[in-house]
Design an enzyme around this catalytic site. Structure first.
Site, PDB file in Angstrom:
ATOM      1  N   GLU A 115     -82.872 -36.984 -74.623  1.00  0.00           N
ATOM      2  CA  GLU A 115     -83.658 -36.339 -75.680  1.00  0.00           C
ATOM      3  C   GLU A 115     -82.690 -35.646 -76.642  1.00  0.00           C
ATOM      4  O   GLU A 115     -81.568 -35.345 -76.251  1.00  0.00           O
ATOM      5  CB  GLU A 115     -84.545 -35.223 -75.091  1.00  0.00           C
ATOM      6  CG  GLU A 115     -85.540 -35.664 -74.073  1.00  0.00           C
ATOM      7  CD  GLU A 115     -86.155 -34.462 -73.316  1.00  0.00           C
ATOM      8  OE1 GLU A 115     -85.874 -33.306 -73.665  1.00  0.00           O
ATOM      9  OE2 GLU A 115     -86.906 -34.730 -72.373  1.00  0.00           O
ATOM     10  N   LYS A 117     -81.020 -32.499 -78.459  1.00  0.00           N
ATOM     11  CA  LYS A 117     -80.912 -31.071 -78.164  1.00  0.00           C
ATOM     12  C   LYS A 117     -81.124 -30.331 -79.478  1.00  0.00           C
ATOM     13  O   LYS A 117     -80.263 -30.337 -80.355  1.00  0.00           O
ATOM     14  CB  LYS A 117     -79.537 -30.769 -77.574  1.00  0.00           C
ATOM     15  CG  LYS A 117     -79.347 -29.321 -77.220  1.00  0.00           C
ATOM     16  CD  LYS A 117     -78.233 -29.175 -76.202  1.00  0.00           C
ATOM     17  CE  LYS A 117     -77.420 -27.921 -76.380  1.00  0.00           C
ATOM     18  NZ  LYS A 117     -78.157 -26.691 -76.526  1.00  0.00           N
ATOM     19  N   ASP A 119     -81.421 -27.408 -82.047  1.00  0.00           N
ATOM     20  CA  ASP A 119     -80.684 -26.150 -82.154  1.00  0.00           C
ATOM     21  C   ASP A 119     -81.611 -25.049 -82.654  1.00  0.00           C
ATOM     22  O   ASP A 119     -81.789 -24.863 -83.853  1.00  0.00           O
ATOM     23  CB  ASP A 119     -79.505 -26.341 -83.110  1.00  0.00           C
ATOM     24  CG  ASP A 119     -78.479 -25.242 -82.925  1.00  0.00           C
ATOM     25  OD1 ASP A 119     -78.589 -24.480 -81.946  1.00  0.00           O
ATOM     26  OD2 ASP A 119     -77.564 -25.158 -83.749  1.00  0.00           O
ATOM     27  N   TYR A 225     -90.536 -29.284 -74.137  1.00  0.00           N
ATOM     28  CA  TYR A 225     -89.919 -30.298 -73.284  1.00  0.00           C
ATOM     29  C   TYR A 225     -89.840 -29.962 -71.796  1.00  0.00           C
ATOM     30  O   TYR A 225     -89.358 -30.758 -71.013  1.00  0.00           O
ATOM     31  CB  TYR A 225     -88.512 -30.630 -73.784  1.00  0.00           C
ATOM     32  CG  TYR A 225     -87.688 -29.399 -74.131  1.00  0.00           C
ATOM     33  CD1 TYR A 225     -87.277 -28.533 -73.150  1.00  0.00           C
ATOM     34  CD2 TYR A 225     -87.349 -29.132 -75.456  1.00  0.00           C
ATOM     35  CE1 TYR A 225     -86.547 -27.407 -73.458  1.00  0.00           C
ATOM     36  CE2 TYR A 225     -86.607 -28.003 -75.774  1.00  0.00           C
ATOM     37  CZ  TYR A 225     -86.208 -27.145 -74.771  1.00  0.00           C
ATOM     38  OH  TYR A 225     -85.495 -26.035 -75.082  1.00  0.00           O
ATOM     39  N   LYS A 313     -72.490 -32.491 -75.850  1.00  0.00           N
ATOM     40  CA  LYS A 313     -72.089 -31.905 -77.134  1.00  0.00           C
ATOM     41  C   LYS A 313     -71.363 -32.959 -77.959  1.00  0.00           C
ATOM     42  O   LYS A 313     -70.319 -33.458 -77.523  1.00  0.00           O
ATOM     43  CB  LYS A 313     -71.150 -30.720 -76.884  1.00  0.00           C
ATOM     44  CG  LYS A 313     -71.832 -29.564 -76.180  1.00  0.00           C
ATOM     45  CD  LYS A 313     -72.686 -28.833 -77.154  1.00  0.00           C
ATOM     46  CE  LYS A 313     -73.144 -27.515 -76.576  1.00  0.00           C
ATOM     47  NZ  LYS A 313     -73.727 -26.646 -77.541  1.00  0.00           N
ATOM     48  N   CYS A 411     -51.970  -1.805 -91.040  1.00  0.00           N
ATOM     49  CA  CYS A 411     -53.334  -2.225 -90.701  1.00  0.00           C
ATOM     50  C   CYS A 411     -54.154  -2.158 -91.984  1.00  0.00           C
ATOM     51  O   CYS A 411     -54.175  -1.114 -92.644  1.00  0.00           O
ATOM     52  CB  CYS A 411     -53.936  -1.289 -89.652  1.00  0.00           C
ATOM     53  SG  CYS A 411     -55.735  -1.455 -89.498  1.00  0.00           S
ATOM     54  N   CYS A 414     -56.684   0.980 -91.805  1.00  0.00           N
ATOM     55  CA  CYS A 414     -56.334   2.397 -91.703  1.00  0.00           C
ATOM     56  C   CYS A 414     -54.896   2.704 -92.123  1.00  0.00           C
ATOM     57  O   CYS A 414     -54.509   3.867 -92.189  1.00  0.00           O
ATOM     58  CB  CYS A 414     -56.584   2.897 -90.281  1.00  0.00           C
ATOM     59  SG  CYS A 414     -55.415   2.223 -89.091  1.00  0.00           S
ATOM     60  N   CYS A 429     -53.627  -3.020 -84.023  1.00  0.00           N
ATOM     61  CA  CYS A 429     -53.612  -1.672 -84.598  1.00  0.00           C
ATOM     62  C   CYS A 429     -53.981  -0.731 -83.462  1.00  0.00           C
ATOM     63  O   CYS A 429     -55.045  -0.840 -82.876  1.00  0.00           O
ATOM     64  CB  CYS A 429     -54.632  -1.558 -85.732  1.00  0.00           C
ATOM     65  SG  CYS A 429     -54.898   0.151 -86.215  1.00  0.00           S
ATOM     66  N   CYS A 434     -59.033   4.228 -86.057  1.00  0.00           N
ATOM     67  CA  CYS A 434     -59.127   3.202 -87.104  1.00  0.00           C
ATOM     68  C   CYS A 434     -60.602   2.893 -87.376  1.00  0.00           C
ATOM     69  O   CYS A 434     -61.346   2.521 -86.459  1.00  0.00           O
ATOM     70  CB  CYS A 434     -58.404   1.934 -86.632  1.00  0.00           C
ATOM     71  SG  CYS A 434     -58.617   0.543 -87.733  1.00  0.00           S
TER      72      CYS A 434
HETATM   73  S1  IVH Z   1     -83.961 -28.667 -71.103  1.00  0.00           S
HETATM   74  C1  IVH Z   1     -83.651 -26.843 -67.027  1.00  0.00           C
HETATM   75  N1  IVH Z   1     -84.228 -30.061 -73.327  1.00  0.00           N
HETATM   76  O1  IVH Z   1     -80.579 -26.194 -74.995  1.00  0.00           O
HETATM   77  C2  IVH Z   1     -83.842 -27.450 -68.360  1.00  0.00           C
HETATM   78  N2  IVH Z   1     -83.155 -27.954 -73.456  1.00  0.00           N
HETATM   79  O2  IVH Z   1     -78.046 -25.841 -73.518  1.00  0.00           O
HETATM   80  C3  IVH Z   1     -83.660 -26.498 -69.469  1.00  0.00           C
HETATM   81  N3  IVH Z   1     -82.523 -27.276 -75.723  1.00  0.00           N
HETATM   82  O3  IVH Z   1     -81.622 -23.559 -72.916  1.00  0.00           O
HETATM   83  C4  IVH Z   1     -83.563 -26.991 -70.832  1.00  0.00           C
HETATM   84  N4  IVH Z   1     -83.279 -29.067 -76.757  1.00  0.00           N
HETATM   85  O4  IVH Z   1     -82.709 -23.816 -75.251  1.00  0.00           O
HETATM   86  C5  IVH Z   1     -83.763 -28.923 -72.766  1.00  0.00           C
HETATM   87  N5  IVH Z   1     -84.579 -31.362 -75.208  1.00  0.00           N
HETATM   88  C6  IVH Z   1     -84.127 -30.243 -74.653  1.00  0.00           C
HETATM   89  C7  IVH Z   1     -83.521 -29.225 -75.424  1.00  0.00           C
HETATM   90  C8  IVH Z   1     -83.037 -28.088 -74.782  1.00  0.00           C
HETATM   91  C9  IVH Z   1     -82.697 -27.886 -76.908  1.00  0.00           C
HETATM   92  C10 IVH Z   1     -81.858 -25.982 -75.534  1.00  0.00           C
HETATM   93  C11 IVH Z   1     -82.551 -25.028 -74.580  1.00  0.00           C
HETATM   94  C12 IVH Z   1     -81.596 -24.858 -73.427  1.00  0.00           C
HETATM   95  C13 IVH Z   1     -80.287 -25.192 -74.056  1.00  0.00           C
HETATM   96  C14 IVH Z   1     -79.315 -25.689 -72.994  1.00  0.00           C
END
Ligand code: IVH
Length: 758
Positions: A115, A117, A119, A225, A313, A411, A414, A429, A434
């Protein structure tokens, strides 16, 4: 003719259906104008028949009043986060992890769901009898802020769902689409405010607004999710869960790829990377989850994360721009950090005009010069950094950068001469007065996760220090409304006054901070080596700050480390002792045995106290333990508490009547232990904040809505619908008098009265 009641019900259904088509299916079937007509008709009918207004009517999304602060909600099940896999480790990294899960689940054919992720900000939505009752932030995973009223303004969140179990919690991410982010930033710039740095901050800042009417103006969205507590059976797979959530009316991830092998997962991650820029909202990776729910429990969890899911990532995004100048920032500990002032450049979601250059040696190693064209990089949460110089584009007249001469040997905040720390290549510093350091310490004290003093950002912190109102962070508890309201955030020529309303808000935040739990305080005090997580670990095992200061556990951790070192040196079989005489070896052997015995006794004490777990190695003895915090942390914490600064801090906090509580100390046989309370109406002998504090101090929980999980509703005069809810759920209702009597039975610490504080 249909009755008003029938008409209202039909309009609500129709509007909900259009909300679903718009937010869940992304396929609206009517125009915005036609939707508005339906909405206005419903509102007019409800105005004419106020007795028919229900809290889950679409018109009630912005029904909530502005609040002074958020109540805390304890999550029925902890909200977990995920461990990362990094794109730079490639397919091999992925295979390694998938292989490790396969090993845990031999003979099973595993399925993986990929899925996006998103942000944003993790939230949990709780439905009882199909009605949205509580929405909370993730907070520290165990306890979050109750932001129900703010979440109700998000139209993608259904206020009621059909055919759902009696209790259903769903978790997901609130985010701000990039278009909405740009619009809000433009509006902020026009209003002379500093715009948000990125959509994530904007989403978080919006959800933290105390006035739902403001939140309603922010075009927030959500994707769900994960399940939380559920009174019924959950679907057996992640893909079935998402299909079910969608059917219930929740927006779910738009990209879902079911995979069977690491290669398939990798291909899906790459496919997602190609299309995610077109989603209209920021994604900072992919999430890979074991699809089969039953197998997840078998795979289990590490101390912090599930083993059955990972966040992937993507590689950091890079951009090219010009280095206009290098400025030097003074940090909380006096470290002088060079900062790149850049020609603004747009990089995945935000405009970047500054980046860190780390330290003097880094600049020299990369030969970064003012005027250079540079490559900058942004990786997730990390501050953008200058990666390298594009040498071919270097102008003719540049000079190598010399840190000390650039700051004129002083610095920049200060004027004190800095000293170079030989170990870390940083200039420091060392002037304790400061002003820049004071400001940074104050910012740290006030930040989210620490004491959460909303309204005390960098500009206000700076003004408070420069204008002499705050010298030490604890001074915020002596601030008075009037001088604070008159605080000039601008310059003498162009004043910008903080204002009474903002000042009152900040003082309220300070008031809340007084009763924050020990973990938050340990974090806020900026004790060396004690970050947010360590603060939590320490707070779990200690009741008070004084208990940490005088901790036998921490002393044992330090002693055990020393005993290990001494025992190693006294080991007659050790290499260093090879050439010793037999006599000397005999003496060493006696010493060694005694040291090992002491180490075993110390390890056993730590194990018994739950402050250590047995080390995972063959023939482990009581001395071979993994302690909750390591010796470096333990030593640093003890040293801080016995330093002048530490003891002065404790003394001042006690004089201010601030005594944060941690551990399970308050639990035990208190009538409050493990019980959930809901407060309603006005209490006569204490504020709500005080009542909350007292309940928590006794090991109880406070919730903002009544459910079957509530043990007591404390009702004061003016109690409203929560009283009815209590009757509906058969929850015991007690008067304030009874509540005070209960408290009488349990020992509490007096907290200072409001008027003593200002
Ligand atoms: S699953 C135990 N699914 O990313 C499962 N998290 O780095 C918990 N997040 O804390 C999370 N998209 O805030 C899951 N499709 C997705 C997500 C997702 C964003 C966030 C979430 C989590 C963090 C983990």
């Amino acid at each position: 003719m249909p009755s008003a009641k029938e008409k209202i019900a039909a309009l609500r259904r129709e509007i909900e259906e259009h909300d679903r088509r718009y937010y869940v299916e992304a396929r609206p079937t009517i125009s915005d104008a036609a939707y508005d007509v339906l909405y206005r008709e419903l509102r007019a009918l409800e105005e004419a028949h106020p007795e028919l207004i229900k809290p889950d009517s679409p018109t009630q999304r912005v029904g909530g009043k502005a609040t002074a602060g958020f109540w805390q909600v304890r999550h029925a099940m902890p909200m977990l986060s995920l461990d990362n896999l990094f794109a730079k480790d490639g397919l091999d990294g992925l295979k390694k992890w998938i292989g490790s899960v396969e090993k845990l689940l031999p003979g099973q054919s595993l399925e993986w769901l990929v899925e996006p992720k998103v942000d944003g900000l993790a939230v949990s939505l709780r439905y009882e009898h199909g009605r949205f009752v509580t929405g909370a932030t993730r907070g520290d995973g165990e306890t979050g802020d109750d932001i129900t009223e703010n979440l109700k303004t998000i139209r993608a969140i259904p206020l009621h769902i059909e055919d759902a179990p009696e209790v259903l919690e769903v978790r997901g991410e609130v985010y701000l689409p990039v278009s909405g982010f740009r619009r809000i930033c433009d509006e902020m710039r026009t209003a002379g405010e500093e715009p948000f740095a990125n959509p994530r901050n904007a989403a978080a800042g919006s959800l933290k607004q105390l006035d739902p009417a403001i939140v309603a103006t922010r075009p927030l969205a959500i994707v769900l999710y994960s399940p939380g507590e559920c009174s019924g059976d959950l679907p057996p797979t992640q893909s079935a869960l998402l299909a079910w959530l969608k059917q219930l009316g929740f927006p779910v991830p738009r990209f879902q790829k079911l995979c069977h092998t690491a290669d398939e997962v990798f291909a899906s991650i790459e496919e997602l990377d190609k299309i995610r820029d077109d989603f209209g909202y920021e994604t900072d990776g992919a999430v890979i989850k074991l699809n089969q729910v039953a197998l997840r429990e078998q795979a289990g969890y590490t101390s912090r994360f599930p083993r059955w899911a990972k966040a992937w990532k993507y590689l950091a995004e890079q951009a090219e721009t010009r280095l206009r100048d290098i400025t030097v920032q003074v940090g909380r500990t006096g470290a002088l950090t060079p900062v790149a002032e850049l020609e603004p450049v747009f990089l995945r979601g935000s405009t970047i005009s500054r980046a860190t250059l780390h330290n003097e040696d880094e600049i020299r190693r990369k030969d970064i010069r003012i005027g250079d064209t540079v490559i900058i990089e942004k990786a997730g949460e990390v501050i953008p950094a200058v990666v390298k110089v594009v040498i071919e584009k270097r102008p003719a007249n540049t000079e190598p950068f010399d840190f000390l001469s650039h700051i004129g040997g002083k610095c920049p905040a200060c004027g004190h001469a800095p000293r170079r720390d030989p170990e870390f290549a940083v200039w420091v510093c060392e002037n304790p007065s400061c002003p820049a350091q004071k400001t940074r310490r104050l910012e740290y004290f006030a930040k989210r996760g620490a004491l959460d003093l909303e309204g005390l950002g960098s500009i206000v912190a700076d003004a408070l220090v420069v204008r002499g109102l705050v010298n030490d962070p604890l001074d915020v508890f002596t601030l008075k409304l009037e001088p604070l309201g008159a605080l000039n955030l601008g310059t003498d020529e162009e004043p910008r006054i903080f204002g009474g309303k903002n000042a009152a808000k900040l003082l309220e935040a300070c008031q809340r901070a007084r009763t924050m739990p020990l973990a938050r305080w340990l974090h806020a005090l900026a004790i060396p080596e004690v970050g947010e997580e360590t603060a939590h670990d320490l707070a779990k095992h200690h009741d008070t700050l004084e208990a940490v200061a005088d901790s036998a556990l921490l002393r044992d951790v330090v002693a055990l480390d020393r005993l290990h070192t001494e025992a190693d040196a006294a080991n007659p079989r050790a290499k260093v002792n090879r050439d010793k005489s037999d006599m000397e070896k005999l003496q060493l052997a006696t010493q060694h045995t005694s040291l090992i015995e002491q180490a075993n006794a110390t390890g056993a004490r730590l194990l018994a106290a739950g402050f250590a777990s047995p080390a995972k190695k063959k023939n482990a003895t009581d001395a071979d333990v993994t302690t909750v915090v390591g010796p470096v942390v333990a030593q640093a914490a003890l040293a801080w508490f016995s330093s002048d600064l530490g003891s002065e801090t404790l003394r001042r906090m006690s004089a201010l009547g601030i005594s944060p509580r941690g551990g399970d100390s308050a639990a035990g046989d208190s009538p409050f232990s493990g019980k959930t309370f809901v407060l309603t109406g006005t209490l006569q002998t204490m504020s709500r904040g005080e009542a909350q504090e007292k309940i928590r101090a006794q090991g109880g929980n406070v919730s903002s809505s009544v459910s079957s999980k509530t043990h007591f509703v404390v009702a004061g005069p003016g109690a409203g619908s929560k009283l009815e809810d209590a009757q509906k759920h058969g929850v015991t209702v007690i008067s304030e008098e009874e509540f005070v009597a209960m408290l009488g039975g349990a020992k509490t610490e007096e907290s200072p009265k409001q008027d003593e504080l200002f």
